[in-house]
Design an enzyme around this catalytic site. Structure first.
Site, short mmCIF file in Angstrom:
data_model
loop_
_atom_site.label_atom_id
_atom_site.label_comp_id
_atom_site.label_asym_id
_atom_site.label_seq_id
_atom_site.Cartn_x
_atom_site.Cartn_y
_atom_site.Cartn_z
N LYS A 8 -3.34 -5.16 16.21
CA LYS A 8 -2.83 -3.91 16.81
C LYS A 8 -3.99 -3.05 17.33
CE LYS A 8 -0.69 -2.39 13.09
NZ LYS A 8 -0.90 -3.47 12.08
N ARG A 83 5.50 3.75 10.19
CA ARG A 83 5.54 2.61 9.28
C ARG A 83 6.73 2.67 8.34
NH1 ARG A 83 -0.39 1.41 9.51
NH2 ARG A 83 -0.84 -0.40 8.23
N ARG A 122 -12.48 -11.25 7.04
CA ARG A 122 -13.10 -10.16 7.82
C ARG A 122 -14.27 -9.53 7.05
NH1 ARG A 122 -9.21 -5.72 10.44
NH2 ARG A 122 -8.70 -5.19 8.29
N ARG A 155 -13.80 -5.06 3.41
CA ARG A 155 -13.09 -3.79 3.22
C ARG A 155 -12.27 -3.89 1.94
NH1 ARG A 155 -9.67 -2.04 8.45
NH2 ARG A 155 -7.99 -1.84 6.95
N ARG A 166 -0.16 -5.35 0.77
CA ARG A 166 0.09 -4.73 2.08
C ARG A 166 1.20 -5.47 2.82
NH1 ARG A 166 -5.76 -4.65 4.65
NH2 ARG A 166 -4.81 -3.58 6.41
P1 AMP Z 1 -4.27 0.06 9.05
O1 AMP Z 1 -5.70 0.25 9.45
O2 AMP Z 1 -3.29 0.45 10.14
O3 AMP Z 1 -3.99 -1.30 8.48
O4 AMP Z 1 -4.01 1.11 7.85
C1 AMP Z 1 -4.76 1.08 6.66
C2 AMP Z 1 -4.03 1.82 5.55
O5 AMP Z 1 -3.83 3.19 5.92
C3 AMP Z 1 -2.65 1.31 5.22
O6 AMP Z 1 -2.67 0.21 4.33
C4 AMP Z 1 -2.02 2.54 4.57
O7 AMP Z 1 -2.51 2.73 3.25
C5 AMP Z 1 -2.60 3.67 5.41
N1 AMP Z 1 -1.73 4.00 6.56
C6 AMP Z 1 -1.98 3.80 7.89
N2 AMP Z 1 -0.97 4.21 8.66
C7 AMP Z 1 -0.03 4.71 7.82
C8 AMP Z 1 1.27 5.26 8.01
N3 AMP Z 1 1.82 5.40 9.23
N4 AMP Z 1 1.95 5.65 6.89
C9 AMP Z 1 1.43 5.54 5.65
N5 AMP Z 1 0.23 5.00 5.41
C10 AMP Z 1 -0.51 4.57 6.47
#
Ligand code: AMP
Length: 216
Positions: A8, A83, A122, A155, A166
Site C-alpha cells: 500500500k 481500518r 524486511r 521492525r 496483525r
Molecule cells: P501500517 O504501517 O499501515 O502497517 O500501520 C502500522 C500500525 O499502525 C498498525 O499495525 C496499527 O497498530 C497502527 N495503525 C495504522 N493505521 C491505523 C488505523 N487506521 N487505525 C488503527 N491503528 C492504525
C-alpha cells in the site's frame, strides 16, 4: 486497502506523484509520533508493538485534522485508513460535512503466506528508514544499509508473532470495511502478487478512469 505488506505504501507514494495528491499514511504518522516521544506516541507505541490497532477516536482525529486543511482540498490518498467500520463511518461524516466523498477504494489482495514472507524478511535502516528484503532485495553487506552504512533492523511489528496478530486483526476488523465498500459498489480489487510496476499501472488506470467519470 490491503493486508500489512501488500504494498500500500509503495503504491500510495507513486500515486501521490502521478496525480499530485496529498498522501496520508496513518501507520507512518503514528510511527512519527512514537519517534517524537509525544504522549500520544507513548500510547500508540504499545498498540503498534503488539500488532493491535490504535483506538478509533485517536486515529480519526489525526485524519480529521489533515482533511480539514487546505493541503487536501485538491484530493488525497489514504493509506492504512479506514481500518474499522467505525473509522469508515467517521470518514464519511468528515467528508459529507465538506460536501465531498471518496472517489475510489482500491483493495490490494495478497495471501497470508506471502505477507509473512514479505514482512519477516524486511530490514529497515535505523537512520533513513529505507527498507531491504533478505531474499527479494538483499543489502550488499549483511545488516548494513547500502545507502549510508547504518544498521538494518527488523521492525518490532514485523516479528513473526506480531505479523500473525496483525493478520488476525486485519481479518477481524478490516475485512468488514472491505465488505462495506464492496456493498456500496465502490471497491476495486487488484492482484498484489504481481510486480510492483504492474500493480502500479493497474491502480493508476483505475483511478484515472474513475476521476474522469467523476468529472464528467
Ligand atoms: P501500517 O504501517 O499501515 O502497517 O500501520 C502500522 C500500525 O499502525 C498498525 O499495525 C496499527 O497498530 C497502527 N495503525 C495504522 N493505521 C491505523 C488505523 N487506521 N487505525 C488503527 N491503528 C492504525
Amino acid at each position: 486497502m490491503g493486508p500489512p505488506g501488500a504494498g500500500k505504501g509503495t503504491q500510495a507514494h507513486r500515486l501521490e506523484q502521478d496525480f499530485d495528491l496529498s498522501n496520508f499514511a496513518t501507520g507512518g504518522m503514528l510511527r512519527e509520533e512514537v519517534k517524537n516521544g509525544s504522549e500520544f506516541g507513548k500510547l500508540a507505541k504499545e498498540c503498534l508493538d503488539r500488532g493491535d490497532l490504535v483506538p478509533d477516536d485517536l486515529v480519526t482525529e489525526m485524519i480529521r485534522m489533515r482533511l480539514t486543511k487546505p493541503e487536501s482540498t485538491d484530493g488525497f490518498i489514504l493509506d492504512g485508513f479506514p481500518r474499522t467500520v467505525v473509522q469508515a463511518d467517521a470518514l464519511n461524516e468528515i467528508l459529507a460535512d465538506q460536501g465531498r466523498a471518496i472517489t475510489a477504494v482500491i483493495d490490494i489482495e495478497v495471501p497470508d503466506e506471502e505477507v509473512i514472507r514479505r514482512l519477516t524478511g524486511r530490514r529497515v535502516c535505523v537512520k533513513s528508514g529505507h527498507s531491504f528484503h533478505t531474499e527479494m532485495d538483499p543489502p550488499k553487506h549483511e545488516d548494513r544499509c547500502d545507502l549510508d552504512g547504518s544498521r538494518l533492523v527488523t521492525r518490532e511489528d514485523d516479528r513473526i508473532e506480531t505479523v500473525r496478530r496483525r493478520l488476525k486483526t486485519y481479518r477481524e476488523k478490516t475485512q468488514p470495511v472491505i465488505s462495506y465498500y464492496e456493498d456500496l459498489g465502490m471497491l476495486r480489487k487488484v492482484d498484489g502478487l504481481q510486480e510492483p510496476e504492474t500493480v502500479h499501472a493497474h491502480v493508476r488506470a483505475l483511478i484515472a478512469t474513475m476521476r474522469y467519470e467523476e468529472a464528467v
